[in-house]
Write an enzyme that holds these catalytic residues in place. Sequence first.
Site, PDB file in Angstrom:
ATOM      1  N   MET A  60       6.606  -1.914   9.976  1.00 23.41           N
ATOM      2  CA  MET A  60       7.817  -2.198  10.762  1.00 23.41           C
ATOM      3  C   MET A  60       8.440  -3.516  10.303  1.00 23.41           C
ATOM      4  O   MET A  60       9.235  -4.123  11.029  1.00 23.41           O
ATOM      5  CB  MET A  60       7.481  -2.250  12.246  1.00 23.41           C
ATOM      6  CG  MET A  60       6.961  -0.908  12.755  1.00 23.41           C
ATOM      7  SD  MET A  60       7.234  -0.657  14.510  1.00 23.41           S
ATOM      8  CE  MET A  60       6.279  -1.979  15.197  1.00 23.41           C
ATOM      9  N   GLY A  61       8.076  -3.957   9.107  1.00 27.10           N
ATOM     10  CA  GLY A  61       8.681  -5.174   8.565  1.00 27.10           C
ATOM     11  C   GLY A  61       8.120  -6.431   9.204  1.00 27.10           C
ATOM     12  O   GLY A  61       7.053  -6.401   9.809  1.00 27.10           O
ATOM     13  N   ALA A  62       8.882  -7.559   9.054  1.00 24.70           N
ATOM     14  CA  ALA A  62       8.368  -8.883   9.426  1.00 24.70           C
ATOM     15  C   ALA A  62       6.996  -9.042   8.767  1.00 24.70           C
ATOM     16  O   ALA A  62       5.985  -9.309   9.418  1.00 24.70           O
ATOM     17  CB  ALA A  62       8.309  -9.066  10.936  1.00 24.70           C
ATOM     18  N   GLY A  66      -1.276  -9.593   5.997  1.00 29.09           N
ATOM     19  CA  GLY A  66      -1.991  -8.383   6.420  1.00 29.09           C
ATOM     20  C   GLY A  66      -1.324  -7.153   5.819  1.00 29.09           C
ATOM     21  O   GLY A  66      -1.979  -6.297   5.216  1.00 29.09           O
ATOM     22  N   HIS A  67       0.001  -7.079   5.956  1.00 33.54           N
ATOM     23  CA  HIS A  67       0.741  -5.966   5.349  1.00 33.54           C
ATOM     24  C   HIS A  67       0.532  -5.969   3.831  1.00 33.54           C
ATOM     25  O   HIS A  67       0.314  -4.934   3.213  1.00 33.54           O
ATOM     26  CB  HIS A  67       2.247  -6.106   5.599  1.00 33.54           C
ATOM     27  CG  HIS A  67       2.661  -6.002   7.032  1.00 33.54           C
ATOM     28  ND1 HIS A  67       3.152  -7.068   7.740  1.00 33.54           N
ATOM     29  CD2 HIS A  67       2.675  -4.939   7.887  1.00 33.54           C
ATOM     30  CE1 HIS A  67       3.465  -6.666   8.967  1.00 33.54           C
ATOM     31  NE2 HIS A  67       3.186  -5.397   9.094  1.00 33.54           N
ATOM     32  N   GLY A 179      -3.920  -0.375   8.755  1.00 37.58           N
ATOM     33  CA  GLY A 179      -4.798  -1.514   9.024  1.00 37.58           C
ATOM     34  C   GLY A 179      -5.747  -1.246  10.188  1.00 37.58           C
ATOM     35  O   GLY A 179      -5.372  -0.625  11.178  1.00 37.58           O
ATOM     36  N   LYS A 181      -6.572  -3.384  12.067  1.00 39.65           N
ATOM     37  CA  LYS A 181      -6.037  -4.215  13.164  1.00 39.65           C
ATOM     38  C   LYS A 181      -5.557  -3.332  14.316  1.00 39.65           C
ATOM     39  O   LYS A 181      -5.783  -3.631  15.478  1.00 39.65           O
ATOM     40  CB  LYS A 181      -4.892  -5.060  12.602  1.00 39.65           C
ATOM     41  CG  LYS A 181      -3.840  -5.506  13.571  1.00 39.65           C
ATOM     42  CD  LYS A 181      -4.167  -6.853  14.109  1.00 39.65           C
ATOM     43  CE  LYS A 181      -3.154  -7.462  15.042  1.00 39.65           C
ATOM     44  NZ  LYS A 181      -2.072  -6.679  15.501  1.00 39.65           N
ATOM     45  N   GLN A 185      -4.561   3.062  16.903  1.00 42.99           N
ATOM     46  CA  GLN A 185      -3.527   3.763  16.135  1.00 42.99           C
ATOM     47  C   GLN A 185      -4.162   4.529  14.972  1.00 42.99           C
ATOM     48  O   GLN A 185      -3.797   5.668  14.670  1.00 42.99           O
ATOM     49  CB  GLN A 185      -2.511   2.755  15.612  1.00 42.99           C
ATOM     50  CG  GLN A 185      -1.537   3.321  14.605  1.00 42.99           C
ATOM     51  CD  GLN A 185      -0.466   2.323  14.228  1.00 42.99           C
ATOM     52  OE1 GLN A 185       0.460   2.101  14.980  1.00 42.99           O
ATOM     53  NE2 GLN A 185      -0.586   1.713  13.052  1.00 42.99           N
ATOM     54  N   SER A 218       2.985  -9.434  13.131  1.00 38.10           N
ATOM     55  CA  SER A 218       4.414  -9.786  13.121  1.00 38.10           C
ATOM     56  C   SER A 218       4.784 -10.520  14.404  1.00 38.10           C
ATOM     57  O   SER A 218       5.710 -11.321  14.425  1.00 38.10           O
ATOM     58  CB  SER A 218       5.261  -8.520  13.011  1.00 38.10           C
ATOM     59  OG  SER A 218       4.891  -7.808  11.861  1.00 38.10           O
TER      60      SER A 218
HETATM   61  P1  AMP Z   1       3.209  -2.843  11.635  1.00 43.43           P
HETATM   62  O1  AMP Z   1       4.286  -3.394  10.761  1.00 43.43           O
HETATM   63  O2  AMP Z   1       2.762  -3.778  12.714  1.00 43.43           O
HETATM   64  O3  AMP Z   1       3.506  -1.449  12.127  1.00 43.43           O
HETATM   65  O4  AMP Z   1       1.940  -2.698  10.694  1.00 43.43           O
HETATM   66  C1  AMP Z   1       1.982  -1.916   9.530  1.00 43.43           C
HETATM   67  C2  AMP Z   1       0.579  -1.728   9.045  1.00 43.43           C
HETATM   68  O5  AMP Z   1      -0.001  -2.998   8.740  1.00 43.43           O
HETATM   69  C3  AMP Z   1      -0.334  -1.075  10.102  1.00 43.43           C
HETATM   70  O6  AMP Z   1      -1.154  -0.124   9.457  1.00 43.43           O
HETATM   71  C4  AMP Z   1      -1.127  -2.237  10.619  1.00 43.43           C
HETATM   72  O7  AMP Z   1      -2.387  -1.884  11.121  1.00 43.43           O
HETATM   73  C5  AMP Z   1      -1.263  -3.105   9.372  1.00 43.43           C
HETATM   74  N1  AMP Z   1      -1.560  -4.483   9.728  1.00 43.43           N
HETATM   75  C6  AMP Z   1      -0.889  -5.254  10.619  1.00 43.43           C
HETATM   76  N2  AMP Z   1      -1.481  -6.457  10.730  1.00 43.43           N
HETATM   77  C7  AMP Z   1      -2.563  -6.447   9.915  1.00 43.43           C
HETATM   78  C8  AMP Z   1      -3.586  -7.388   9.601  1.00 43.43           C
HETATM   79  N3  AMP Z   1      -3.641  -8.585  10.160  1.00 43.43           N
HETATM   80  N4  AMP Z   1      -4.532  -7.041   8.704  1.00 43.43           N
HETATM   81  C9  AMP Z   1      -4.505  -5.801   8.129  1.00 43.43           C
HETATM   82  N5  AMP Z   1      -3.570  -4.864   8.393  1.00 43.43           N
HETATM   83  C10 AMP Z   1      -2.608  -5.182   9.266  1.00 43.43           C
END
Ligand code: AMP
Length: 316
Positions: A60-62, A66-67, A179, A181, A185, A218
């Site tokens: 979802m950006g930002a 981790g991403h 992730g 994290k 999900q 994010s």
């Molecule tokens: P999001 O942008 O929050 O939807 O995250 C996109 C992907 O990045 C998802 O699969 C998250 O689980 C992963 N993600 C977010 N934060 C972390 C992190 N700190 N370490 C590893 N993966 C992450």
Amino acid sequence: MPHEFSFRRLFIPVNRGSDVLNSLRFALKSINMETISTVKGLQRAVKKTRLVPLGFVPTMGALHNGHLSLVRNAVSSCPQVVVSIYVNPTQFNDKSDLKNYPRTIDDDLIMLSAVLREKDIVFIPIDKEIYPEEDKREFHFGNLDRVMEARERPGHFNGVAQVVSRLFEIVKPDIAFFGQKDFQQLAVIRELVRQTGNKVKIISNPIIREEDGLAMSSRNRLLESEVRKKAGVIWSAISEASSMIHDHDIPFLISYVINTIEKAEGFHVEYFNIVDDEELIPVNTKEEMKKGKRYFGCVAVKAGKIRLIDNIEIPL
Ligand code: AMP
């Protein structure tokens, strides 16, 4: 201009808000790349060059490290990778959360440009591309739909399932990277893949943390500075609890995590549950933990105004 900018291929919507567009124009000027905004455009491009296995990292950006760890993992195991950036409205049960969700598209593109290769694709669709019509599909995930995040955020996983299934349909990846994290999900997505019979392989990636242990998110950038200074307590509490399992039973660990985190002013624990990693059934005593299964302590914390989640494996 750094030479790695010269071979990016980006798919960018033409009808976004003007501030975002201006940022993008700036980025595009600096980066010599093809821009296509549509699902059709993405599919045409993938069809033309499709390398196997095709990797996919939905975000979802930002973006943060981790991403990027997911993207790096995808790049190292797949000759072609699609990264999507899309803030999916259907997974936000709280509309102000959707409105305040950070959007940093120009920084995201710069970060991705350091990792992606010539054949890789960044896909940044608008709502109409993902949902040409209202998505009324309802998914059912049994217990995964009833505990922890599902209970605190009704409808959240239905929205996640809608967007992930739609993105899988559009991108048709061989491997998708998520992730650890977002522990629940991940379980929901594995179940979604099972239910739909999709052949995509789901890879889970370890949690990347800040120096004080706070899981990168994010949402961290929305934390007030006083709250941010204390937020390392979430990780220290759950990691200490994880190492206490040999000498204490589960109710002790749960009280320990709640009390330790709530000692920090402005911190409130919504839940701390120890669950298995498939059905996410909470265990109340060590006797309920079955050999051959893996268990994780999952926490959700309201830190000031911001909601944070984290988890850690609890060894048997
Ligand atoms: P999001 O942008 O929050 O939807 O995250 C996109 C992907 O990045 C998802 O699969 C998250 O689980 C992963 N993600 C977010 N934060 C972390 C992190 N700190 N370490 C590893 N993966 C992450």
